[in-house]
Design a protein around this motif. Structure first.
Motif, PDB file in Angstrom:
ATOM      1  N   ARG A   1      32.382  42.668  36.739  1.00  0.00           N
ATOM      2  CA  ARG A   1      33.821  42.375  36.726  1.00  0.00           C
ATOM      3  C   ARG A   1      33.919  40.854  36.732  1.00  0.00           C
ATOM      4  NH1 ARG A   1      37.282  45.151  41.248  1.00  0.00           N
ATOM      5  NH2 ARG A   1      35.868  43.912  42.550  1.00  0.00           N
ATOM      6  N   ILE A   2      34.276  40.274  35.617  1.00  0.00           N
ATOM      7  CA  ILE A   2      34.275  38.813  35.502  1.00  0.00           C
ATOM      8  C   ILE A   2      35.691  38.285  35.721  1.00  0.00           C
ATOM      9  CG2 ILE A   2      33.683  36.856  34.046  1.00  0.00           C
ATOM     10  CD1 ILE A   2      31.825  38.662  32.456  1.00  0.00           C
ATOM     11  N   PRO A   3      35.855  37.310  36.604  1.00  0.00           N
ATOM     12  CA  PRO A   3      37.183  36.709  36.774  1.00  0.00           C
ATOM     13  C   PRO A   3      37.615  36.060  35.463  1.00  0.00           C
ATOM     14  CG  PRO A   3      35.588  35.757  38.319  1.00  0.00           C
ATOM     15  CD  PRO A   3      34.829  36.681  37.434  1.00  0.00           C
ATOM     16  N   PRO A   4      38.866  36.217  35.064  1.00  0.00           N
ATOM     17  CA  PRO A   4      39.317  35.722  33.756  1.00  0.00           C
ATOM     18  C   PRO A   4      38.948  34.266  33.466  1.00  0.00           C
ATOM     19  CG  PRO A   4      41.006  37.098  34.731  1.00  0.00           C
ATOM     20  CD  PRO A   4      39.914  36.987  35.754  1.00  0.00           C
ATOM     21  N   LYS A   5      39.022  33.401  34.481  1.00  0.00           N
ATOM     22  CA  LYS A   5      38.754  31.984  34.199  1.00  0.00           C
ATOM     23  C   LYS A   5      37.298  31.725  33.810  1.00  0.00           C
ATOM     24  CE  LYS A   5      42.604  30.015  36.613  1.00  0.00           C
ATOM     25  NZ  LYS A   5      43.083  29.455  37.892  1.00  0.00           N
ATOM     26  N   LEU A   6      36.397  32.621  34.176  1.00  0.00           N
ATOM     27  CA  LEU A   6      34.986  32.452  33.795  1.00  0.00           C
ATOM     28  C   LEU A   6      34.612  33.310  32.604  1.00  0.00           C
ATOM     29  CD1 LEU A   6      32.442  32.424  36.763  1.00  0.00           C
ATOM     30  CD2 LEU A   6      32.909  30.627  35.121  1.00  0.00           C
ATOM     31  N   ALA A   7      35.498  34.192  32.189  1.00  0.00           N
ATOM     32  CA  ALA A   7      35.138  35.215  31.201  1.00  0.00           C
ATOM     33  C   ALA A   7      34.998  34.632  29.798  1.00  0.00           C
ATOM     34  CB  ALA A   7      36.172  36.326  31.207  1.00  0.00           C
TER      35      ALA A   7
ATOM     36  N   GLY B   1      50.051  36.648  32.502  1.00  0.00           N
ATOM     37  CA  GLY B   1      50.427  37.063  33.851  1.00  0.00           C
ATOM     38  C   GLY B   1      49.443  38.069  34.422  1.00  0.00           C
ATOM     39  N   LEU B   2      49.016  39.001  33.557  1.00  0.00           N
ATOM     40  CA  LEU B   2      48.045  40.006  34.013  1.00  0.00           C
ATOM     41  C   LEU B   2      46.700  39.365  34.357  1.00  0.00           C
ATOM     42  CD1 LEU B   2      48.497  43.132  31.717  1.00  0.00           C
ATOM     43  CD2 LEU B   2      48.444  43.100  34.224  1.00  0.00           C
ATOM     44  N   LEU B   3      46.277  38.427  33.531  1.00  0.00           N
ATOM     45  CA  LEU B   3      45.004  37.738  33.809  1.00  0.00           C
ATOM     46  C   LEU B   3      45.077  36.989  35.145  1.00  0.00           C
ATOM     47  CD1 LEU B   3      44.052  36.369  30.263  1.00  0.00           C
ATOM     48  CD2 LEU B   3      43.029  38.325  31.449  1.00  0.00           C
ATOM     49  N   ASP B   4      46.218  36.355  35.403  1.00  0.00           N
ATOM     50  CA  ASP B   4      46.399  35.678  36.698  1.00  0.00           C
ATOM     51  C   ASP B   4      46.294  36.665  37.850  1.00  0.00           C
ATOM     52  OD1 ASP B   4      46.674  33.205  35.590  1.00  0.00           O
ATOM     53  OD2 ASP B   4      48.865  33.127  35.726  1.00  0.00           O
ATOM     54  N   GLU B   5      46.924  37.830  37.666  1.00  0.00           N
ATOM     55  CA  GLU B   5      46.874  38.856  38.722  1.00  0.00           C
ATOM     56  C   GLU B   5      45.445  39.306  38.975  1.00  0.00           C
ATOM     57  OE1 GLU B   5      49.425  42.328  38.409  1.00  0.00           O
ATOM     58  OE2 GLU B   5      51.017  41.098  37.520  1.00  0.00           O
ATOM     59  N   ILE B   6      44.675  39.461  37.906  1.00  0.00           N
ATOM     60  CA  ILE B   6      43.281  39.902  38.053  1.00  0.00           C
ATOM     61  C   ILE B   6      42.464  38.837  38.774  1.00  0.00           C
ATOM     62  CG2 ILE B   6      41.169  40.500  36.784  1.00  0.00           C
ATOM     63  CD1 ILE B   6      43.100  41.636  34.559  1.00  0.00           C
ATOM     64  N   GLN B   7      42.663  37.585  38.357  1.00  0.00           N
ATOM     65  CA  GLN B   7      41.956  36.470  38.994  1.00  0.00           C
ATOM     66  C   GLN B   7      42.239  36.471  40.502  1.00  0.00           C
ATOM     67  OE1 GLN B   7      40.117  34.018  37.093  1.00  0.00           O
ATOM     68  NE2 GLN B   7      39.429  33.113  39.018  1.00  0.00           N
ATOM     69  N   THR B   8      43.495  36.592  40.853  1.00  0.00           N
ATOM     70  CA  THR B   8      43.895  36.571  42.262  1.00  0.00           C
ATOM     71  C   THR B   8      43.356  37.782  43.013  1.00  0.00           C
ATOM     72  OG1 THR B   8      45.900  35.419  41.625  1.00  0.00           O
ATOM     73  CG2 THR B   8      45.900  36.418  43.807  1.00  0.00           C
ATOM     74  N   ALA B   9      43.409  38.949  42.357  1.00  0.00           N
ATOM     75  CA  ALA B   9      42.971  40.181  43.030  1.00  0.00           C
ATOM     76  C   ALA B   9      41.479  40.112  43.368  1.00  0.00           C
ATOM     77  CB  ALA B   9      43.253  41.386  42.140  1.00  0.00           C
ATOM     78  N   LEU B  10      40.678  39.559  42.461  1.00  0.00           N
ATOM     79  CA  LEU B  10      39.241  39.465  42.721  1.00  0.00           C
ATOM     80  C   LEU B  10      38.947  38.524  43.888  1.00  0.00           C
ATOM     81  CD1 LEU B  10      37.843  39.450  39.069  1.00  0.00           C
ATOM     82  CD2 LEU B  10      37.584  41.265  40.768  1.00  0.00           C
ATOM     83  N   LEU B  11      39.657  37.393  43.935  1.00  0.00           N
ATOM     84  CA  LEU B  11      39.463  36.460  45.046  1.00  0.00           C
ATOM     85  C   LEU B  11      39.911  37.097  46.364  1.00  0.00           C
ATOM     86  CD1 LEU B  11      38.740  33.661  46.175  1.00  0.00           C
ATOM     87  CD2 LEU B  11      41.057  32.905  45.605  1.00  0.00           C
ATOM     88  N   THR B  12      41.022  37.802  46.333  1.00  0.00           N
ATOM     89  CA  THR B  12      41.544  38.438  47.551  1.00  0.00           C
ATOM     90  C   THR B  12      40.544  39.460  48.093  1.00  0.00           C
ATOM     91  OG1 THR B  12      43.776  38.116  46.728  1.00  0.00           O
ATOM     92  CG2 THR B  12      43.499  39.719  48.508  1.00  0.00           C
TER      93      THR B  12
END
Ligand SMILES: [Zn+2]
Length: 481
Positions: free
Chosen positions: A281-287, A389-400
């Motif tokens: 599961r790759i965070p969007p900013k690194l994907a 917006g969805l990518l931001d949500e995914i990024q945040t969800a993984l960090l959380t």
């Protein structure tokens, strides 16, 4: 379910096996015909390029420039800083022949570049007006390792190393702290891996440094991973390599130097922190790919494929990293599993029925199968607008998620017995008031194989939980990668 998924053992059973399987199956790396070395395949290199881009932007924004120094270091130069050479000697590889002849002087393959940089800085720095010198190098280094684990431990690896020279100790200290914070920012806000930042103990310090600072992440098996370091080298290297300047008051002084590095190890930490039984599961900013479009085509699907190509073009125009998987001969289900396994954050599914209804389905990789919010249906003309917006949500969800894990596995034991039990069980980051005594650290290591990860001040108690002597700092202990 596709066979692909079955080839990856459950993550909770054996993290190490899961990790190796994912790295190879997702085509991040391949085994090289050289012991201890790995080939970084395009998808793995794509991850590295993303990390590199995020770091490089921050280095430039803090006033640094890139340069490149040679791979080979003459032995006579390497041995000048005694502590440094002693620390690295067991890991250094040597070139002894070249052009068919034995060399008069052995050449070390750099394990790090303080030496060659120091020699050049001595030539470039004359006056306080030349300071500070703020340089970063993107490079490979070699440290002779017996074990190979993708990204975590390899004989040759990719990294960056910053090298700076300053007129005062305070300026050098500020630089070291600033770069440590850059690393924390990238770990948390790019790789979505929360870390503890602090100073390393004397035993864990970089060879030749006055102070070493690190960021430490916690992996799902309860082991810590050192993800980057930042070193205050004091005037040690300046003395060894004669890096001096004439100060404003005309006196001749030695520079205060620093060095700091993050390697592709950060990627290993990201993979272990976020992956699941379906793969990466790759965070969007690194994907390398943020979005994959999978057409659901059975038989004649020209209209669907055309619509997918229009979506692809629109995503590209919006600056997204996107791919259309229009391979023939593979079922949509196979493709879903494959891209899930490779960790692409967001999938767009589009079939004939969707096209008739004027919609597409967006599927989030961070959510489990059939979990609330995993899929959503979006009007075709609103797909591109919905993605950022969805990518931001995914990024945040993984960090959380990763932060919740770190917090729930950071434990402050009340007694020495509890401390030793927690370390032996590999329960996580064990946070204690500590005495800073090397004998105490050595005793803990002998009993549990755990070490101090890093420390901060002040201590939150009078006595060291490990040994009972007066505490001077608060320290995280853990077994480590
Ligand atoms: Zn102690």
């Amino acid at each position: 379910m596709a066979e692909l998924v079955r080839e990856i053992p459950p993550k909770a059973d054996d993290l190490s096996e899961w990790y190796q399987a994912v790295c190879y199956r997702a085509e991040l790396v391949a085994q090289a015909p050289v012991r201890g070395c790995l080939v970084l395949r395009p998808y793995g290199y794509g991850l590295w390029e993303r990390l590199q881009a995020e770091l490089d932007r921050r280095f430039k924004a803090t006033g640094h420039e890139n340069a490149y120094f040679p791979l080979l270091i003459p032995e006579s130069l390497l041995v000048r800083e005694a502590e440094h050479v002693e620390g690295f000697a067991p890991e250094v590889a040597w070139v002894t022949e070249g052009g068919g002849e034995k060399l008069a002087e052995r050449l070390a393959i750099r394990p790090t570049s303080e030496v060659i940089v120091g020699v050049m800085y001595a030539q470039w720095i004359q006056s306080y007006r030349d300071l500070p010198v703020l340089i970063n190098q993107w490079a490979n280094v070699v440290r002779w390792e017996k074990r190979t684990r993708p990204f975590l431990r390899t004989l040759e690896f990719l990294w960056q190393e910053g090298h700076t020279a300053h007129a005062t100790e305070d300026e050098a200290a500020a630089e070291v702290a600033q770069m440590l914070d850059v690393y924390r920012d990238v770990a948390e806000n790019v790789a979505a891996v929360p870390v503890y930042a602090g100073e390393k103990s004397a035993a864990e310090r970089f060879a030749g440094a006055l102070h070493t600072y690190s960021i430490e992440a916690l992996m799902p098996d309860g082991r810590a991973l050192q993800a980057a370091t930042s070193h205050a080298l004091g005037q040690n290297f300046a003395r060894a390599y004669d890096i001096t300047f004439s100060a404003e008051d005309q006196t001749q002084q030695h520079c205060w130097t620093t060095s700091w590095g993050m390697s592709w190890r950060m990627l290993g930490g990201m993979i272990m922190a976020h992956g699941d039984d379906r793969g990466l599961r790759i965070p969007p900013k690194l994907a390398p790919l943020e979005v994959v479009i999978v057409p659901i085509v059975r038989g004649e699907g020209t209209a669907v494929l055309d619509a997918c190509r229009r979506l692809l073009a629109a995503c590209r125009d919006a600056g997204l990293r996107v791919k259309l998987d229009d391979r023939e001969g593979q079922s949509p289900g196979f493709k879903f599993n494959e891209w899930d396994m490779r960790g692409v954050p967001l999938r767009i599914e589009l079939g004939a029925r969707d096209l008739d209804a004027g919609v597409a389905t967006l599927v989030r990789r961070d959510r489990a199968f059939k979990e609330e919010g995993q899929k959503r249906t979006v009007p075709l003309d609103g797909v591109v607008a919905a993605i950022p917006g969805l990518l931001d949500e995914i990024q945040t969800a993984l960090l959380t998620q990763a932060r919740a894990f770190l917090q729930s596995h950071t434990i402050a034991p009340a007694s020495s017995d509890e401390f030793y039990t927690l370390l032996s069980e590999r329960a996580g980051m064990i946070d204690i008031p500590w005495c800073e005594r090397p004998e105490c650290e050595e005793a803990v290591k002998e009993r549990t194989s755990a070490t101090t990860r890093n420390m901060r001040r002040p201590a939150r108690g009078d006595r060291c939980i490990a040994c009972g002597e007066p505490a001077t700092v608060q320290a995280y202990f853990s077994q480590a990668y």
